[in-house]
Design an enzyme around this catalytic site. Structure first.
Site, short mmCIF file in Angstrom:
data_model
loop_
_atom_site.label_atom_id
_atom_site.label_comp_id
_atom_site.label_asym_id
_atom_site.label_seq_id
_atom_site.Cartn_x
_atom_site.Cartn_y
_atom_site.Cartn_z
N GLU A 46 1.89 -9.74 2.08
CA GLU A 46 2.38 -8.47 2.66
C GLU A 46 3.39 -7.87 1.68
O GLU A 46 4.16 -8.61 1.04
CB GLU A 46 3.06 -8.77 4.00
CG GLU A 46 3.84 -7.63 4.61
CD GLU A 46 4.75 -8.07 5.78
OE1 GLU A 46 5.18 -9.24 5.79
OE2 GLU A 46 4.97 -7.24 6.69
N LYS A 126 -0.22 -2.12 9.76
CA LYS A 126 0.43 -3.09 10.64
C LYS A 126 0.79 -2.48 12.00
O LYS A 126 1.45 -1.44 12.08
CB LYS A 126 1.69 -3.63 9.98
CG LYS A 126 2.37 -4.78 10.73
CD LYS A 126 3.50 -5.31 9.88
CE LYS A 126 4.19 -6.51 10.50
NZ LYS A 126 5.27 -7.03 9.60
N CYS A 171 1.43 -10.27 8.84
CA CYS A 171 2.66 -10.95 9.24
C CYS A 171 2.87 -11.13 10.75
O CYS A 171 2.22 -11.96 11.35
CB CYS A 171 3.85 -10.25 8.60
SG CYS A 171 5.22 -11.36 8.47
#
Ligand code: ING
Length: 303
Positions: A46, A126, A171
């Site tokens: 990431e 995300k 994540c």
């Protein structure tokens, strides 16, 4: 059996002073090592081009825009795209995306999936942004992803590739079972994700060993419960004094971590993955069509 070598490139600390060019050169070094091991796919972390800047408080976009990429590939990414195409390796790359949509400047925590021939298969933005929008007032523990990124607006797409159907996440997404189930229901058999997981912040007094435990627990559960391979790439080590966990890994559809990084530096791990292993699990224990009972799952589908 459908065997394919997958690699994961763990990236050690990237400091505020490190240039994107120097960091991309590190990624290219690991790309070459993965190629040497016969890998045709590699997962990078990431926000792989810069330090984890959401730990810092900025007010003026002029101060934090340098952390973002514009264009795909952006100028900083281009050498990596070129080398990957030359070596015939597909990859997942996490980066801070700045884009103008319908006249509005928007910023996302994004990952891109590129095929071994250089075709861009698609992007993911995300969705589960941890931390706060406003500073909590303690520099040791700030986690400001809600300040610098919007919630992703692309959903959880799954991409067809010559290695199978690939899903991406980023994540904190890995802590939410819905992330993987939605993509598994869309046919994903391989998940790629990058992460930056500080050893402190968020839960101030959480013992550090829980950070690695919850990371591993999340991935092994996701792999098993969705009959899929999971590739996870950390950016880790101490960035200007702020420590982040390593533990990059490749997890089999059985829920077993088959290989993991042992350092908190730049490190390539790889495994010759049998994609039929997942297919078997999705045909038996986790045959969604035969065994799931969505008519009883009400709250899960609620907004
Ligand atoms: N980092 C962390 C993660 O989800 C975090 C934030 C750490 C949440 C520890 C909960 C517990 O791995 C990012 N970037 O999401």
């Amino acid at each position: 059996s459908r065997k394919e070598v997958f690699a994961v490139a763990q990236l050690g600390a990237v400091h505020l002073k490190d240039s994107k060019q120097a960091t991309v050169a590190r990624l290219i070094e690991m790309l070459r090592e993965a190629h040497g091991r016969g890998a045709r796919w590699i997962t990078f972390p990431e926000l792989a081009l810069t330090t984890f800047f959401p730990r810092y408080v900025y007010d003026d976009p002029a101060d934090y825009d340098p952390f973002y990429e514009e264009g795909l590939p952006s100028p900083a990414m281009a050498p990596l795209f070129d080398e990957a195409r030359r070596l015939g390796i597909g990859f997942y790359l996490g980066y801070a995306e700045k884009v103008t949509e319908a006249g509005t400047v928007r910023r996302f925590n994004t990952s891109v999936l590129v095929a071994p021939n250089g075709d861009i298969l698609g992007k993911y933005r995300k969705i589960h942004l941890p931390g706060t929008k406003d500073p909590i007032g303690d520099p040791e523990f700030e986690h400001l992803e809600k300040r610098y990124f919007e919630v992703g607006n692309l959903g959880f797409p799954v991409f067809k590739s010559d290695a199978g159907r690939i899903g991406m996440c980023i994540c904190n997404d890995r802590r939410w079972p819905e992330t993987f189930r939605v993509m598994a229901l869309r046919g994903a058999e391989i998940f790629m994700l990058g992460y930056n997981t500080p050893t402190r912040n968020i839960h101030h007094n959480e013992p550090v060993h829980l950070r690695e435990h919850h990371h591993r627990l999340s991935l092994e559960s996701a792999a098993y419960q969705n009959g899929a391979w999971v590739m996870s790439a950390a950016k880790c080590g101490s960035e200007d004094g702020f420590a982040m966990i390593g533990g990059s890994s490749i997890v089999a559809p059985t829920g077993e971590t088959v290989t993991r990084a042992v350092s908190e530096e730049d490190e390539v791990i790889s495994f010759n993955c049998d994609l039929d292993l997942g297919a078997y699990i999705r045909r038996s224990v986790f045959n969604f069509a035969k065994h799931r009972r969505p008519e009883h799952y009400g709250p899960i589908t609620a907004q």
